[in-house]
Design a protein around this motif. Structure first.
Motif, mmCIF file in Angstrom:
data_model
loop_
_atom_site.group_PDB
_atom_site.id
_atom_site.type_symbol
_atom_site.label_atom_id
_atom_site.label_comp_id
_atom_site.label_asym_id
_atom_site.label_seq_id
_atom_site.Cartn_x
_atom_site.Cartn_y
_atom_site.Cartn_z
ATOM 1 N N PRO A 78 -6.140 2.732 7.888
ATOM 2 C CA PRO A 78 -6.786 3.104 6.513
ATOM 3 C C PRO A 78 -5.396 3.862 5.985
ATOM 4 O O PRO A 78 -4.967 5.465 6.038
ATOM 5 C CB PRO A 78 -7.772 3.870 6.150
ATOM 6 N N GLN A 131 0.580 -1.147 0.245
ATOM 7 C CA GLN A 131 -0.106 -0.383 -0.137
ATOM 8 C C GLN A 131 0.939 1.461 -0.137
ATOM 9 O O GLN A 131 0.622 1.764 -1.108
ATOM 10 C CB GLN A 131 -0.662 0.014 1.396
ATOM 11 N N GLN A 134 -2.374 -0.801 11.455
ATOM 12 C CA GLN A 134 -3.838 -0.898 10.642
ATOM 13 C C GLN A 134 -5.115 0.091 10.843
ATOM 14 O O GLN A 134 -5.916 0.156 11.465
ATOM 15 C CB GLN A 134 -4.390 -2.258 11.871
ATOM 16 N N SER A 144 -6.260 6.519 -5.319
ATOM 17 C CA SER A 144 -5.659 6.510 -3.343
ATOM 18 C C SER A 144 -6.907 6.106 -2.516
ATOM 19 O O SER A 144 -7.046 5.243 -1.457
ATOM 20 C CB SER A 144 -6.347 7.780 -3.160
ATOM 21 N N ILE A 145 -8.683 6.023 -3.461
ATOM 22 C CA ILE A 145 -8.927 5.325 -3.026
ATOM 23 C C ILE A 145 -8.810 3.208 -2.808
ATOM 24 O O ILE A 145 -9.495 2.886 -2.188
ATOM 25 C CB ILE A 145 -10.703 5.533 -3.492
ATOM 26 N N LEU A 146 -8.737 2.555 -4.417
ATOM 27 C CA LEU A 146 -8.023 1.551 -4.847
ATOM 28 C C LEU A 146 -7.371 1.611 -3.474
ATOM 29 O O LEU A 146 -7.465 -0.016 -2.935
ATOM 30 C CB LEU A 146 -7.840 1.903 -5.698
ATOM 31 N N ILE A 170 -6.225 6.344 3.428
ATOM 32 C CA ILE A 170 -6.995 7.969 3.223
ATOM 33 C C ILE A 170 -6.537 8.801 4.072
ATOM 34 O O ILE A 170 -6.730 9.714 3.621
ATOM 35 C CB ILE A 170 -8.103 6.923 3.260
ATOM 36 N N SER A 194 -6.503 2.705 -0.629
ATOM 37 C CA SER A 194 -6.621 2.217 0.960
ATOM 38 C C SER A 194 -7.465 0.970 1.416
ATOM 39 O O SER A 194 -7.829 0.574 1.943
ATOM 40 C CB SER A 194 -7.254 3.634 1.782
ATOM 41 N N SER A 195 -8.509 0.850 0.499
ATOM 42 C CA SER A 195 -9.249 -0.722 0.324
ATOM 43 C C SER A 195 -8.230 -1.810 -0.402
ATOM 44 O O SER A 195 -9.033 -2.766 -0.306
ATOM 45 C CB SER A 195 -10.028 -0.105 -0.335
ATOM 46 N N SER A 196 -7.218 -1.700 -0.965
ATOM 47 C CA SER A 196 -6.757 -3.039 -1.090
ATOM 48 C C SER A 196 -6.827 -4.126 -0.361
ATOM 49 O O SER A 196 -6.271 -5.263 -0.881
ATOM 50 C CB SER A 196 -5.146 -2.309 -2.209
ATOM 51 N N ASP A 197 -6.315 -3.702 0.884
ATOM 52 C CA ASP A 197 -6.073 -4.655 1.669
ATOM 53 C C ASP A 197 -7.604 -5.896 2.236
ATOM 54 O O ASP A 197 -7.023 -7.220 2.609
ATOM 55 C CB ASP A 197 -6.131 -4.399 3.443
ATOM 56 N N MET A 198 -8.461 -5.494 1.017
ATOM 57 C CA MET A 198 -9.261 -6.043 1.248
ATOM 58 C C MET A 198 -9.490 -7.879 0.170
ATOM 59 O O MET A 198 -9.949 -8.363 0.389
ATOM 60 C CB MET A 198 -11.041 -5.719 1.049
#
Length: 368
Positions: free
Chosen positions: A261, A229, A259, A289-291, A263, A293-297
């Motif tokens: 985000p 990230q 842990q 940036s949104i992708l 963002i 930040s949510s890439s850990d899912m």
């Protein structure tokens, strides 16, 4: 009744044992003092070796069992993975800082006026708008109002940058140490197995397996994903022309390990990009940036197949405490060591001792 001679012999033996134990502890304490400057590097090298042992064994298999060649490739690839993004982000950071310093000195730096919606931000909107507007009209006058704060911030920034440089050097040395550990992995596991058996008896094998599993899950599922990230966020900031993208990427790395985000950093940076770049670049960076930040899912199931079986508070405290005590490398070591300690303590509490097993058997007999 013991004779005086027997009592004298017992006392002499006790003194001899105490002297031997004292010498052993003295030597161990001396060794620990000598190794203290290198302890974090060696521990991090051991963690890397444990976390990457399975991919390393696959590499050895593909190379036809040539372990030395696999170790050499492992060290080269690991160092390249560290150096390439670090050099890229560092060059961006230096260029941005140099350009910013030159423009401030020459008085040619231009800060765009704040957009009107800034005033609508809750609590801080009006003050932020007024400060931003004044900086856009006369930045020199604004900076002159805070000389001590600027000096303090500059010193902290330089100290942080120096710490990052030392941390990178420690990472390089740790990869070399990890390669040495992997070269002698079988012998190291046998030694650890014997130590675990001496410490915990019949649970030695279970203790060792659980320790290895915890190290791998936290190293890959938390630190590995945080590194990805931070790298993706840094590359996005470089593309958008954000100054000091390297330092901001390190902040993203710290947040991701804790842990939190990314963002939290990339969001405010996106506001800056909207005020400094074109609409196309700004929208692309915001989406990126949104992708990120949510890439850990997506990455966590891909890397682990399941979540890390350690409370996030434990990892957060370990990361922050490790960074305070040991710098950048401690950020990674602290999260893993505290998670390992949490798992070991939980296993120790749940294990049944000989007396518990005997009581359980007696209860079963009574029920029959």
């Amino acid at each position: 009744m013991n004779s005086p001679e027997h009592t004298t012999n017992s006392t002499a033996q006790a003194i001899e044992v105490a002297i031997r134990l004292g010498l052993i502890f003295l030597i161990l304490a001396w060794c620990l003092k000598i190794l203290t400057p290198f302890l974090s590097i060696v521990v991090w090298g051991a963690i890397i070796a444990v976390a990457l042992n399975k991919p390393f064994l696959k590499l050895v298999e593909k190379l036809g069992g040539k372990r030395k060649l696999a170790v050499l490739l492992f060290a080269i690839i690991g160092i390249a993975i560290i150096l390439v993004p670090v050099i890229s982000l560092s060059s961006s950071m230096v260029e941005g800082a140099t350009k910013l310093g030159t423009e401030i000195k020459a008085g040619t730096i231009a800060i765009p006026a704040p957009p009107g919606y800034v005033q609508e931000w809750p609590l801080i909107g009006e003050k932020t708008y007024a400060f931003w507007l004044q900086a856009s009209q006369d930045l020199g006058a604004v900076l002159e109002q805070y000389p001590h704060q600027l000096v303090s911030a500059g010193n902290k920034l330089l100290h942080f940058a120096a710490g990052v440089g030392i941390g990178v050097l420690q990472f390089l040395i740790s990869f070399i140490i990890a390669a040495v550990f992997l070269m002698n992995a079988d012998g190291a596991r046998s030694s650890l197995q014997r130590l675990a058996n001496r410490l915990s008896g019949q649970q030695g094998e279970e203790l060792l397996d659980m320790s290895i599993s915890t190290i791998r899950s936290v190293a890959v599922g938390v630190i590995g994903i945080a590194f990805i990230q931070a790298l993706l966020g840094g590359l996005g900031m470089m593309f958008a022309g954000v100054p000091a993208a390297g330092l901001l990427a390190i902040v993203v790395l710290v947040l991701a390990i804790a842990q939190l985000p990314p963002i939290l950093v990339l969001g405010p940076v996106a506001f800056y990009v909207f005020s400094a770049e074109s609409t196309t670049v700004s929208v692309m960076f915001l989406v990126w940036s949104i992708l990120v930040s949510s890439s850990d899912m997506v990455l966590k199931p891909l890397f682990l197949g399941r979540g890390v079986d350690v409370p996030m508070l434990v990892i957060l405290l370990g990361a922050i405490g490790g960074m305070i005590t040991s710098g950048i490398v401690g950020l990674f070591i602290g999260a893993i060591i505290l998670a390992l300690g949490y798992k070991l303590f939980g296993a120790w509490v749940q294990w049944e001792g000989p007396e518990d097993e005997q009581n359980e058997q007696e209860q079963l007999i009574e029920q029959d």
